[in-house]
Design a protein around this motif. Structure first.
Motif, PDB file in Angstrom:
ATOM      1  N   ARG A 185      13.968 -22.440 -28.881  1.00  0.00           N
ATOM      2  CA  ARG A 185      12.800 -23.294 -29.123  1.00  0.00           C
ATOM      3  C   ARG A 185      12.188 -22.999 -30.493  1.00  0.00           C
ATOM      4  O   ARG A 185      11.768 -23.916 -31.201  1.00  0.00           O
ATOM      5  N   ARG A 186      12.135 -21.722 -30.861  1.00  0.00           N
ATOM      6  CA  ARG A 186      11.554 -21.356 -32.152  1.00  0.00           C
ATOM      7  C   ARG A 186      12.332 -21.958 -33.313  1.00  0.00           C
ATOM      8  O   ARG A 186      11.759 -22.425 -34.298  1.00  0.00           O
ATOM      9  N   LEU A 187      13.668 -21.977 -33.173  1.00  0.00           N
ATOM     10  CA  LEU A 187      14.507 -22.527 -34.237  1.00  0.00           C
ATOM     11  C   LEU A 187      14.464 -24.050 -34.289  1.00  0.00           C
ATOM     12  O   LEU A 187      14.789 -24.645 -35.313  1.00  0.00           O
ATOM     13  N   SER A 188      14.056 -24.677 -33.198  1.00  0.00           N
ATOM     14  CA  SER A 188      14.138 -26.140 -33.117  1.00  0.00           C
ATOM     15  C   SER A 188      12.989 -26.846 -33.833  1.00  0.00           C
ATOM     16  O   SER A 188      13.099 -28.037 -34.136  1.00  0.00           O
ATOM     17  N   ALA A 189      11.879 -26.154 -34.096  1.00  0.00           N
ATOM     18  CA  ALA A 189      10.724 -26.837 -34.694  1.00  0.00           C
ATOM     19  C   ALA A 189       9.872 -25.838 -35.469  1.00  0.00           C
ATOM     20  O   ALA A 189       9.878 -24.635 -35.179  1.00  0.00           O
ATOM     21  N   SER A 190       9.144 -26.347 -36.441  1.00  0.00           N
ATOM     22  CA  SER A 190       8.219 -25.496 -37.193  1.00  0.00           C
ATOM     23  C   SER A 190       7.016 -25.180 -36.310  1.00  0.00           C
ATOM     24  O   SER A 190       6.730 -25.899 -35.342  1.00  0.00           O
ATOM     25  N   PRO A 191       6.270 -24.122 -36.628  1.00  0.00           N
ATOM     26  CA  PRO A 191       5.065 -23.820 -35.847  1.00  0.00           C
ATOM     27  C   PRO A 191       4.074 -24.987 -35.814  1.00  0.00           C
ATOM     28  O   PRO A 191       3.470 -25.264 -34.782  1.00  0.00           O
ATOM     29  N   GLU A 192       3.924 -25.687 -36.953  1.00  0.00           N
ATOM     30  CA  GLU A 192       2.995 -26.816 -37.002  1.00  0.00           C
ATOM     31  C   GLU A 192       3.417 -27.918 -36.036  1.00  0.00           C
ATOM     32  O   GLU A 192       2.586 -28.482 -35.316  1.00  0.00           O
ATOM     33  N   THR A 193       4.723 -28.227 -36.021  1.00  0.00           N
ATOM     34  CA  THR A 193       5.228 -29.271 -35.119  1.00  0.00           C
ATOM     35  C   THR A 193       5.086 -28.842 -33.673  1.00  0.00           C
ATOM     36  O   THR A 193       4.713 -29.646 -32.805  1.00  0.00           O
ATOM     37  N   ALA A 194       5.387 -27.582 -33.380  1.00  0.00           N
ATOM     38  CA  ALA A 194       5.270 -27.081 -32.014  1.00  0.00           C
ATOM     39  C   ALA A 194       3.843 -27.219 -31.493  1.00  0.00           C
ATOM     40  O   ALA A 194       3.617 -27.630 -30.344  1.00  0.00           O
ATOM     41  N   VAL A 195       2.861 -26.894 -32.337  1.00  0.00           N
ATOM     42  CA  VAL A 195       1.465 -27.014 -31.931  1.00  0.00           C
ATOM     43  C   VAL A 195       1.091 -28.475 -31.721  1.00  0.00           C
ATOM     44  O   VAL A 195       0.371 -28.821 -30.767  1.00  0.00           O
ATOM     45  N   ARG A 196       1.581 -29.367 -32.589  1.00  0.00           N
ATOM     46  CA  ARG A 196       1.298 -30.802 -32.422  1.00  0.00           C
ATOM     47  C   ARG A 196       1.864 -31.323 -31.102  1.00  0.00           C
ATOM     48  O   ARG A 196       1.225 -32.114 -30.402  1.00  0.00           O
ATOM     49  N   ILE A 197       3.073 -30.876 -30.747  1.00  0.00           N
ATOM     50  CA  ILE A 197       3.696 -31.317 -29.494  1.00  0.00           C
ATOM     51  C   ILE A 197       2.900 -30.799 -28.304  1.00  0.00           C
ATOM     52  O   ILE A 197       2.615 -31.539 -27.353  1.00  0.00           O
ATOM     53  N   ALA A 198       2.534 -29.519 -28.339  1.00  0.00           N
ATOM     54  CA  ALA A 198       1.749 -28.947 -27.246  1.00  0.00           C
ATOM     55  C   ALA A 198       0.420 -29.685 -27.080  1.00  0.00           C
ATOM     56  O   ALA A 198      -0.009 -29.977 -25.958  1.00  0.00           O
ATOM     57  N   THR A 199      -0.216 -30.008 -28.196  1.00  0.00           N
ATOM     58  CA  THR A 199      -1.499 -30.722 -28.149  1.00  0.00           C
ATOM     59  C   THR A 199      -1.327 -32.142 -27.620  1.00  0.00           C
ATOM     60  O   THR A 199      -2.120 -32.613 -26.783  1.00  0.00           O
ATOM     61  N   LEU A 200      -0.291 -32.820 -28.097  1.00  0.00           N
ATOM     62  CA  LEU A 200      -0.034 -34.196 -27.664  1.00  0.00           C
ATOM     63  C   LEU A 200       0.106 -34.276 -26.151  1.00  0.00           C
ATOM     64  O   LEU A 200      -0.539 -35.101 -25.491  1.00  0.00           O
ATOM     65  N   PHE A 201       0.944 -33.404 -25.570  1.00  0.00           N
ATOM     66  CA  PHE A 201       1.229 -33.531 -24.145  1.00  0.00           C
ATOM     67  C   PHE A 201       0.190 -32.851 -23.261  1.00  0.00           C
ATOM     68  O   PHE A 201       0.174 -33.077 -22.054  1.00  0.00           O
ATOM     69  N   ALA A 202      -0.686 -32.055 -23.850  1.00  0.00           N
ATOM     70  CA  ALA A 202      -1.830 -31.557 -23.083  1.00  0.00           C
ATOM     71  C   ALA A 202      -2.834 -32.674 -22.843  1.00  0.00           C
ATOM     72  O   ALA A 202      -3.544 -32.686 -21.834  1.00  0.00           O
ATOM     73  N   HIS A 203      -2.899 -33.640 -23.784  1.00  0.00           N
ATOM     74  CA  HIS A 203      -3.872 -34.735 -23.698  1.00  0.00           C
ATOM     75  C   HIS A 203      -3.263 -36.057 -23.241  1.00  0.00           C
ATOM     76  O   HIS A 203      -3.989 -37.042 -23.071  1.00  0.00           O
ATOM     77  N   VAL A 204      -1.959 -36.117 -23.044  1.00  0.00           N
ATOM     78  CA  VAL A 204      -1.308 -37.389 -22.753  1.00  0.00           C
ATOM     79  C   VAL A 204      -1.770 -37.971 -21.416  1.00  0.00           C
ATOM     80  O   VAL A 204      -2.112 -37.236 -20.485  1.00  0.00           O
ATOM     81  N   ASP A 205      -1.792 -39.298 -21.324  1.00  0.00           N
ATOM     82  CA  ASP A 205      -2.170 -39.996 -20.085  1.00  0.00           C
ATOM     83  C   ASP A 205      -1.357 -41.282 -20.010  1.00  0.00           C
ATOM     84  O   ASP A 205      -1.589 -42.214 -20.798  1.00  0.00           O
ATOM     85  N   VAL A 206      -0.376 -41.329 -19.112  1.00  0.00           N
ATOM     86  CA  VAL A 206       0.491 -42.513 -19.002  1.00  0.00           C
ATOM     87  C   VAL A 206       0.201 -43.300 -17.731  1.00  0.00           C
ATOM     88  O   VAL A 206       1.034 -44.088 -17.275  1.00  0.00           O
ATOM     89  N   ARG A 207      -0.990 -43.125 -17.160  1.00  0.00           N
ATOM     90  CA  ARG A 207      -1.331 -43.892 -15.954  1.00  0.00           C
ATOM     91  C   ARG A 207      -1.275 -45.398 -16.190  1.00  0.00           C
ATOM     92  O   ARG A 207      -0.780 -46.130 -15.318  1.00  0.00           O
TER      93      ARG A 207
END
Length: 403
Positions: free
Chosen positions: A302-324
């Motif tokens: 996982r560490r090799l797959s993305a930069s720290p900045e991208t990893a944080v953006r992904i974590a933030t995106l899916f913490a707030h996501v709502d597909v209802r």
């Protein structure tokens, strides 16, 4: 023929790197970097030659090569400072520095059977906003498209041999999310709309008009959003470890909100400060029955797959996501499976989403693993449910992509 250097052994026939008889996990491209440098150890290998050897005619950035060389060094206990095994020849390329012994037909116990990594033809397409996406197909049979999860790469598979097992009965289509793996890394900010558009770009590039779609973990939210916005394209929807709302979005009590915010802060610290011990808090939730060594391999991939900045953006995106809203627009049959004691996404979150999907079938799997390997006791249950569900789908529109 195998090659020995220091206390390491590299066996091309078995695609195995070992140290003192213990196998060292390396991704396929990292293994190829080591092998090419060993076979050409009498000279400096230009960067362009190493790129051609590992990636063929696919265009990749210099940073992709640099990350694989760094991973190769780490696998053999080397680093960019000591350069004991792999030496950087500035302006020229790389050269293997350690003395190598060639061993032919050595006696010993027969090797254990190892899984054969499926051949994948990696191709590229472009999303609507110009981001280049890497996609690949493995296996044969009816097409099954997997929506991208965050922090994965086509360079490696899912935990255990689940990718191999899915490819036994299907032409499995995967792709790297924007900012991850072999797709464009420097993409700036992104949201759920971008991830849905990326999935659309991949299936359009492959000429798939109607297909079954698999979503795992945060990839399930992408799959639901895609199926809701493009109901004419999806004929079956399979969800595993899914949720309609991310942890921040579904928090209602003060305690839930505090824990959700703490989780997100913990993710930021783990990635921004490169603290594997912190990141493994999340790894342990996803793979609770795995060994510590497996946790470390998973975290490193996982560490090799993305930069720290991208990893944080992904974590933030899916913490707030709502597909209802999109869930109510899904029109195809849905199979939702979820570990009964999932430590990463609670069963209630999966049930909430299933109840929003018209005509869905929900199956509670035994155990507490968020991500399944084929060694997990729940795998046969999942495999049986998946086979029965997709087998009922009938003929697919569109031809399987050619690898």
């Amino acid at each position: 023929m195998r090659y020995e250097f220091e206390d390491y052994s590299l066996d091309p026939a078995r695609l195995e790197l070992s140290r003192g008889g213990e196998r060292v996990h390396v991704e396929p491209q990292v293994f190829q970097v080591l092998l090419h440098l060993i076979r050409n150890r009498d000279r400096v290998v230009p960067r362009t030659e190493l790129l051609d050897s590992v990636w063929g005619d696919r265009f990749v950035s210099d940073s992709a090569l640099a990350s694989r060389v760094k991973a190769a060094r780490r696998a053999v206990g080397d680093n960019g400072t000591s350069q004991r095994v792999i030496r950087t020849m500035f302006g020229r390329g790389y050269q293997l520095a350690a003395p190598v012994r060639e061993v032919r037909g050595a006696a010993g116990a027969p090797p254990k059977a190892t899984a054969v990594w499926p051949r994948q033809g990696i191709r590229f397409c472009t999303s609507r906003d110009g981001v280049r996406l890497a996609h690949a197909a493995t296996g044969s049979g009816p097409v099954l498209v997997q929506a991208a999860r965050g922090m994965t790469s086509l360079d490696h598979g899912e935990p255990g041999h689940s990718l191999l097992r899915l490819s036994e009965r299907h032409t499995l289509v995967r792709y790297d999310a924007r900012g991850c793996g072999l797709s464009d890394r420097d993409v700036g900010r992104f949201g759920l709309d971008d991830w849905v558009e990326d999935l659309l770009a991949v299936v359009d590039a492959l000429g798939l008009e109607r297909f079954p779609l698999l979503g795992v973990s945060e990839g399930a939210a992408v799959a639901v959003a895609f199926a809701g916005r493009h109901p004419e394209r999806v004929d079956r929807l399979v969800l595993h470890g899914s949720f309609a709302r991310g942890r921040v979005a579904r928090a209602t009590t003060q305690r839930e909100k505090e824990l959700a915010a703490f989780d997100l802060d913990l993710a930021r610290m783990g990635w921004e400060h490169d603290e594997p011990g912190i990141r493994q808090v999340f790894t342990a939730r996803m793979l609770p029955t795995a060994s510590r060594q497996e946790w470390e391999r998973f975290d490193e991939a996982r560490r090799l797959s993305a930069s720290p900045e991208t990893a944080v953006r992904i974590a933030t995106l899916f913490a707030h996501v709502d597909v209802r809203p999109e869930a109510g627009l899904v029109r195809c049959p849905v199979l939702a499976v979820h570990a009964r004691d999932d430590r990463s996404v609670p069963l209630a979150a999966g049930l909430e989403l299933a109840n929003l999907l018209p005509g869905s079938t929900f199956v509670a799997l035994p155990g507490d693993s968020h991500l399944l390997s084929d060694a997990d006791p729940a795998w046969p249950v999942f495999e049986g449910e998946l086979g029965a569900f997709l087998g009922a789908a009938g003929p697919r529109n569109g031809s399987p992509p050619v690898a």
